[in-house]
Design an enzyme around this catalytic site. Structure first.
Site, PDB file in Angstrom:
ATOM      1  N   ASP A 136       0.848  -1.194   0.000  1.00 44.10           N
ATOM      2  CA  ASP A 136       0.000   0.000   0.000  1.00 44.10           C
ATOM      3  C   ASP A 136       0.886   1.246   0.000  1.00 44.10           C
ATOM      4  O   ASP A 136       1.787   1.363   0.829  1.00 44.10           O
ATOM      5  CB  ASP A 136      -0.903  -0.016   1.236  1.00 44.10           C
ATOM      6  CG  ASP A 136      -2.018   1.018   1.138  1.00 44.10           C
ATOM      7  OD1 ASP A 136      -2.353   1.428   0.018  1.00 44.10           O
ATOM      8  OD2 ASP A 136      -2.542   1.410   2.195  1.00 44.10           O
ATOM      9  N   HIS A 143      -3.514  14.143   0.788  1.00 43.17           N
ATOM     10  CA  HIS A 143      -3.767  13.278   1.942  1.00 43.17           C
ATOM     11  C   HIS A 143      -2.564  13.307   2.892  1.00 43.17           C
ATOM     12  O   HIS A 143      -2.723  13.471   4.101  1.00 43.17           O
ATOM     13  CB  HIS A 143      -4.028  11.846   1.456  1.00 43.17           C
ATOM     14  CG  HIS A 143      -4.121  10.828   2.557  1.00 43.17           C
ATOM     15  ND1 HIS A 143      -5.189  10.768   3.434  1.00 43.17           N
ATOM     16  CD2 HIS A 143      -3.275   9.830   2.934  1.00 43.17           C
ATOM     17  CE1 HIS A 143      -4.996   9.774   4.287  1.00 43.17           C
ATOM     18  NE2 HIS A 143      -3.846   9.188   4.020  1.00 43.17           N
ATOM     19  N   GLU A 208     -10.542   4.046   3.800  1.00 43.71           N
ATOM     20  CA  GLU A 208      -9.696   4.856   2.913  1.00 43.71           C
ATOM     21  C   GLU A 208     -10.051   4.516   1.476  1.00 43.71           C
ATOM     22  O   GLU A 208     -10.023   3.345   1.080  1.00 43.71           O
ATOM     23  CB  GLU A 208      -8.203   4.589   3.173  1.00 43.71           C
ATOM     24  CG  GLU A 208      -7.728   5.181   4.498  1.00 43.71           C
ATOM     25  CD  GLU A 208      -6.218   5.084   4.700  1.00 43.71           C
ATOM     26  OE1 GLU A 208      -5.560   4.268   4.018  1.00 43.71           O
ATOM     27  OE2 GLU A 208      -5.698   5.823   5.559  1.00 43.71           O
ATOM     28  N   GLU A 210      -9.162   4.106  -2.140  1.00 47.51           N
ATOM     29  CA  GLU A 210      -7.902   3.916  -2.873  1.00 47.51           C
ATOM     30  C   GLU A 210      -8.170   3.245  -4.215  1.00 47.51           C
ATOM     31  O   GLU A 210      -9.222   2.650  -4.444  1.00 47.51           O
ATOM     32  CB  GLU A 210      -6.930   3.042  -2.068  1.00 47.51           C
ATOM     33  CG  GLU A 210      -6.638   3.601  -0.681  1.00 47.51           C
ATOM     34  CD  GLU A 210      -5.372   3.032  -0.044  1.00 47.51           C
ATOM     35  OE1 GLU A 210      -4.559   2.404  -0.764  1.00 47.51           O
ATOM     36  OE2 GLU A 210      -5.201   3.227   1.176  1.00 47.51           O
ATOM     37  N   ASP A 242      -9.107   0.556   2.142  1.00 49.88           N
ATOM     38  CA  ASP A 242      -8.103   0.190   3.147  1.00 49.88           C
ATOM     39  C   ASP A 242      -8.649   0.577   4.523  1.00 49.88           C
ATOM     40  O   ASP A 242      -8.335   1.636   5.060  1.00 49.88           O
ATOM     41  CB  ASP A 242      -6.790   0.924   2.834  1.00 49.88           C
ATOM     42  CG  ASP A 242      -5.715   0.640   3.872  1.00 49.88           C
ATOM     43  OD1 ASP A 242      -5.797  -0.407   4.530  1.00 49.88           O
ATOM     44  OD2 ASP A 242      -4.799   1.471   4.014  1.00 49.88           O
ATOM     45  N   ARG A 246      -7.913   4.051  13.433  1.00 51.68           N
ATOM     46  CA  ARG A 246      -7.064   5.227  13.668  1.00 51.68           C
ATOM     47  C   ARG A 246      -6.454   5.271  15.054  1.00 51.68           C
ATOM     48  O   ARG A 246      -5.337   5.761  15.224  1.00 51.68           O
ATOM     49  CB  ARG A 246      -7.867   6.506  13.433  1.00 51.68           C
ATOM     50  CG  ARG A 246      -8.405   6.666  12.029  1.00 51.68           C
ATOM     51  CD  ARG A 246      -7.301   6.648  11.009  1.00 51.68           C
ATOM     52  NE  ARG A 246      -7.812   6.899   9.654  1.00 51.68           N
ATOM     53  CZ  ARG A 246      -7.122   6.682   8.556  1.00 51.68           C
ATOM     54  NH1 ARG A 246      -5.881   6.214   8.625  1.00 51.68           N
ATOM     55  NH2 ARG A 246      -7.643   6.927   7.376  1.00 51.68           N
ATOM     56  N   GLN A 249      -3.715   2.737  15.082  1.00 46.14           N
ATOM     57  CA  GLN A 249      -2.635   3.254  14.225  1.00 46.14           C
ATOM     58  C   GLN A 249      -1.792   4.304  14.956  1.00 46.14           C
ATOM     59  O   GLN A 249      -0.571   4.302  14.882  1.00 46.14           O
ATOM     60  CB  GLN A 249      -3.260   3.861  12.962  1.00 46.14           C
ATOM     61  CG  GLN A 249      -2.257   4.364  11.925  1.00 46.14           C
ATOM     62  CD  GLN A 249      -2.955   4.902  10.669  1.00 46.14           C
ATOM     63  OE1 GLN A 249      -4.179   4.907  10.582  1.00 46.14           O
ATOM     64  NE2 GLN A 249      -2.173   5.341   9.703  1.00 46.14           N
ATOM     65  N   LYS A 262      -4.211  -1.822  10.096  1.00 46.10           N
ATOM     66  CA  LYS A 262      -4.578  -1.979   8.687  1.00 46.10           C
ATOM     67  C   LYS A 262      -4.794  -3.445   8.296  1.00 46.10           C
ATOM     68  O   LYS A 262      -5.470  -3.724   7.310  1.00 46.10           O
ATOM     69  CB  LYS A 262      -3.443  -1.431   7.808  1.00 46.10           C
ATOM     70  CG  LYS A 262      -3.076   0.016   8.074  1.00 46.10           C
ATOM     71  CD  LYS A 262      -4.054   0.948   7.409  1.00 46.10           C
ATOM     72  CE  LYS A 262      -3.547   2.376   7.463  1.00 46.10           C
ATOM     73  NZ  LYS A 262      -4.398   3.260   6.684  1.00 46.10           N
ATOM     74  N   THR A 266      -8.996  -5.641   4.217  1.00 44.60           N
ATOM     75  CA  THR A 266      -8.932  -4.688   3.109  1.00 44.60           C
ATOM     76  C   THR A 266      -9.910  -5.196   2.053  1.00 44.60           C
ATOM     77  O   THR A 266      -9.887  -6.388   1.728  1.00 44.60           O
ATOM     78  CB  THR A 266      -7.508  -4.633   2.500  1.00 44.60           C
ATOM     79  OG1 THR A 266      -6.568  -4.340   3.528  1.00 44.60           O
ATOM     80  CG2 THR A 266      -7.410  -3.596   1.394  1.00 44.60           C
ATOM     81  N   GLU A 383      -9.589  12.735   7.592  1.00 50.58           N
ATOM     82  CA  GLU A 383      -9.414  14.051   6.964  1.00 50.58           C
ATOM     83  C   GLU A 383     -10.729  14.823   6.906  1.00 50.58           C
ATOM     84  O   GLU A 383     -10.765  16.021   7.180  1.00 50.58           O
ATOM     85  CB  GLU A 383      -8.930  13.881   5.524  1.00 50.58           C
ATOM     86  CG  GLU A 383      -7.478  13.540   5.358  1.00 50.58           C
ATOM     87  CD  GLU A 383      -7.206  13.282   3.888  1.00 50.58           C
ATOM     88  OE1 GLU A 383      -6.869  14.224   3.161  1.00 50.58           O
ATOM     89  OE2 GLU A 383      -7.351  12.123   3.452  1.00 50.58           O
TER      90      GLU A 383
HETATM   91 CA    CA Z   1      -3.910   3.244   2.922  1.00 50.51          CA
END
Ligand code: CA
Length: 435
Positions: A136, A143, A208, A210, A242, A246, A249, A262, A266, A383
């Site tokens: 990834d 971002h 996320e 992607e 993904d 948080r 993380q 993560k 996925t 975000e």
């Molecule tokens: Ca990602």
């Protein structure tokens, strides 16, 4: 070369299948994405199909009928796209041409081909590839700057960012196909004001948006790709969610990057849109602002500069349990475009192989969260809600800072422009189960 236009891209082409000709349809005869399917609830083996309108062309059945021949078509009997991916661009292109001719309105074999169709509504989609390795990246500078500024306000972008496509090794075993429910993970977290960490369900669950891409024939260990060779080695593209914890993380990511935040799950969309189908939508690579460094020669080429980008429009929607109950349509959270990525897919792949690391057919690379400059183009809740400080209002009166149990996240993508057939990606869906 997979970016050259040919007869399969002609926007005047129509299929004998009406649903493929509906304006706005994701899968017209110019698209022809590959996936892996079987009839729902059957014990049939998974096998390769091609999406056309609201139907799936069964490649194995086409081979049995003599409608398609050759190694690439025969690879359709397998339960993943890996063998087809490993055959290389010339074989992919020849198969695409044969399928296109079979499905066009002037096909002499309409009746035989029609007999091999399976309605999408009757099908169960499988994982498109047996993914050996998953990497990834982190290639949206918007971002990276947003997230970096939350955690390191005085130093949002690391000094390497504009010189190498930043990535980490993801987990392939937990990649699931769209519509597979995703369980809220447990993990270790530590609140800023807490003395010690605790273990429990993730509280800050995020998605996320992607774009993923699958490696074709790949490279031998100890050899590298040029950027152009890398481009020719991309079989096709899909949507990737993904899923990200948080709070987990935040506590674990230093010094080696994300790990358990993560790796629990996925999601990928079931249809792989080939690089060749995207040829009409190739655009110049991201234009770097004046003063930014140019890529080093091994990550640069004339072709990449002029055609490295893809004009792919992307959207994220949410549907909460309450929205489902009230029969409301999914609510759009953001809209972005893959053209805004600081690095191209070919640069990511060339970088990956530049140390002699071998990439293999079916390996999946993902772009990193696709965010644009505007607030409406931010590709994750971290975000969009600025770490939860700016909650999102939903049509039901509910608010969301992060995802709740029962929420469904839906990614959609499509390439569209005047005078060219629309190339849709379908959807990548996932609903959150309680921890
Ligand atoms: Ca990602």
């Amino acid at each position: 070369m997979t970016q050259t236009l040919n007869e399969t891209h002609n926007s005047d082409l129509r299929s004998w299948l009406d649903s493929a000709n509906t304006p706005g349809a994701d899968f017209p005869v110019q698209n022809l994405p590959f996936g892996v399917f079987r009839r729902q609830g059957s014990a049939e083996p998974f096998r390769v199909g091609v999406a056309i309108g609201d139907q799936i062309l069964d490649l194995a059945a086409c081979c049995d009928q003599g409608l398609l021949t050759g190694a690439a078509a025969e690879a359709g009997r397998e339960s993943s796209l890996n063998t087809l991916m490993g055959l290389g661009a010339a074989e992919w292109s020849a198969l695409r041409q044969a399928i296109s001719r079979l499905l066009r309105s002037d096909s002499a074999q309409q009746q035989q081909a029609e007999a091999t169709l399976v309605p999408m509504s009757d099908a169960e989609m499988g994982m498109p590839a047996a993914i050996g390795d998953y990497t990834d990246f982190y290639c949206s500078i918007f971002h990276a700057t947003n997230v970096g500024s939350m955690f390191r306000p005085d130093n949002p972008l690391m000094p390497n960012y504009k010189h190498i496509p930043i990535g980490y090794h993801g987990r392939s075993s937990s990649i699931v196909v769209s519509d597979t429910p995703v369980r809220r993970p447990h993990g270790q977290t530590k609140a800023d004001d807490a003395e010690a960490p605790t273990f429990g369900p993730c509280k800050l669950f995020d998605y996320e948006l992607e774009v993923g891409f699958f490696v074709g024939a790949g490279n031998d260990q100890g050899t590298a790709f040029s950027v152009d060779q890398a481009d020719d080695n991309i079989f096709g593209f899909c949507l990737v969610n993904d899923w990200s914890a948080r709070d987990i993380q935040k506590w674990e990511y230093q010094p080696l990057g994300p790990f358990l935040a993560k790796s629990f799950s996925t999601s990928v969309s079931p249809w792989v849109v080939t690089t060749e189908a995207l040829a009409p939508y190739r655009i110049p690579a991201f234009e770097r602002p004046e003063g930014d460094p140019q890529p080093l020669p091994h990550l640069d080429s004339e072709r990449n500069r002029s055609h490295g980008g893809v004009d792919l429009d992307l959207e994220v929607f949410i549907r909460t349990p309450q929205m489902r109950q009230q029969g409301l349509e999914p609510h759009r959270l953001s809209r972005a475009n893959f053209r805004d990525m600081y690095w191209t897919a070919a640069q990511m792949l060339a970088h990956h192989g530049s140390n002699g690391c071998n990439l293999r057919p079916g390996d999946l690379l993902a772009s990193g969260t696709v965010s644009g400059q505007d607030k409406s183009a931010r590709g994750c809740l971290l975000e969009l809600t600025w770490r939860g400080s700016e909650p999102i209002d939903l049509p039901t009166g509910e608010v969301r800072r992060f995802l709740q149990d029962g929420d469904e996240v839906i990614l959609r993508g499509a390439c569209e422009k005047e005078g060219t057939a629309r190339v849709g990606f379908g959807e990548c869906r996932g609903t959150i189960l309680p921890a």
